[in-house]
Design a protein around this motif. Structure first.
Motif, PDB file in Angstrom:
ATOM      1  N   GLU A  58      23.181  26.479  55.707  1.00  0.00           N
ATOM      2  CA  GLU A  58      22.744  27.840  55.413  1.00  0.00           C
ATOM      3  C   GLU A  58      23.933  28.755  55.096  1.00  0.00           C
ATOM      4  O   GLU A  58      23.847  29.613  54.207  1.00  0.00           O
ATOM      5  N   THR A  59      25.040  28.572  55.795  1.00  0.00           N
ATOM      6  CA  THR A  59      26.224  29.398  55.540  1.00  0.00           C
ATOM      7  C   THR A  59      26.814  29.092  54.169  1.00  0.00           C
ATOM      8  O   THR A  59      27.171  30.010  53.422  1.00  0.00           O
ATOM      9  N   VAL A  60      26.895  27.808  53.816  1.00  0.00           N
ATOM     10  CA  VAL A  60      27.412  27.432  52.496  1.00  0.00           C
ATOM     11  C   VAL A  60      26.505  27.997  51.409  1.00  0.00           C
ATOM     12  O   VAL A  60      26.983  28.566  50.424  1.00  0.00           O
ATOM     13  N   GLU A  61      25.190  27.878  51.575  1.00  0.00           N
ATOM     14  CA  GLU A  61      24.264  28.444  50.585  1.00  0.00           C
ATOM     15  C   GLU A  61      24.459  29.952  50.439  1.00  0.00           C
ATOM     16  O   GLU A  61      24.454  30.479  49.324  1.00  0.00           O
ATOM     17  N   LEU A  62      24.639  30.643  51.546  1.00  0.00           N
ATOM     18  CA  LEU A  62      24.845  32.092  51.517  1.00  0.00           C
ATOM     19  C   LEU A  62      26.141  32.441  50.780  1.00  0.00           C
ATOM     20  O   LEU A  62      26.162  33.324  49.908  1.00  0.00           O
ATOM     21  N   VAL A  63      27.218  31.746  51.095  1.00  0.00           N
ATOM     22  CA  VAL A  63      28.508  32.021  50.460  1.00  0.00           C
ATOM     23  C   VAL A  63      28.442  31.699  48.969  1.00  0.00           C
ATOM     24  O   VAL A  63      28.921  32.486  48.136  1.00  0.00           O
ATOM     25  N   VAL A  64      27.835  30.580  48.612  1.00  0.00           N
ATOM     26  CA  VAL A  64      27.661  30.230  47.194  1.00  0.00           C
ATOM     27  C   VAL A  64      26.896  31.347  46.492  1.00  0.00           C
ATOM     28  O   VAL A  64      27.285  31.818  45.422  1.00  0.00           O
TER      29      VAL A  64
END
Length: 157
Positions: A58-64
């Motif tokens: 979820e954090t990677v998706e948010l940052v992307v």
């Protein structure tokens, strides 16, 4: 979107980073970049045996989403999204053709909007902006450690 992947052999990650790169022309929806991140992290977990927690996913998706949105909003033309696992983190890099570094505003709880980079910096193990060619590359690294539960796994009780 033009996509290439490296390091598909199960044991290759010990010698080379696991990575994927995709070029976007700027007309795609941001969801396409998030989907690339999801499929990349699924491969990292399924084919390479590295645990990816739901929190990391979820954090990677948010940052992307935040970095790609900024590239689409402030840079003309195409951009390049690169995801790489190295040194215990997922490194997210977005390269665009605008040489101007992103404006990082001072925290303001009363400001509506424009909190994207604040969120990225708070979530990331590291954050860098560097000139590259006629533009820049914005990179954030999200640590893989500290897994709360496997991606797609049941929520803790």
């Amino acid at each position: 979107m033009n996509e290439s992947a490296k390091g598909s052999d199960r044991h290759m990650w010990t010698h080379r980073p696991i990575s994927v790169t995709a070029a976007f022309d700027g007309t795609e929806k941001v969801a396409a970049a998030r989907e690339l991140a999801r499929s990349f992290l699924a491969e990292v977990q399924d084919k390479h045996g590295l645990p990816v927690s739901q929190n990391v996913l979820e954090t990677v998706e948010l940052v992307v989403s935040e970095l790609v949105t900024n590239a689409r909003k402030y840079a003309p033309g195409p951009y390049l999204l690169a995801l790489e696992v190295r040194e215990g983190a997922v490194e997210i890099g977005v390269r665009d053709d605008n040489p101007t570094p992103p404006g990082i505003l001072a925290p303001d709880p009363y400001r509506v909007g424009q909190h994207g980079l604040e969120i990225v910096i708070a979530a990331a193990r590291s954050f860098h902006v560097r000139p590259e060619g006629a533009g820049k590359r914005v990179t954030a690294a999200i640590a893989l450690a500290g897994a709360d539960r496997p991606a797609g796994g049941p929520a803790p009780h």
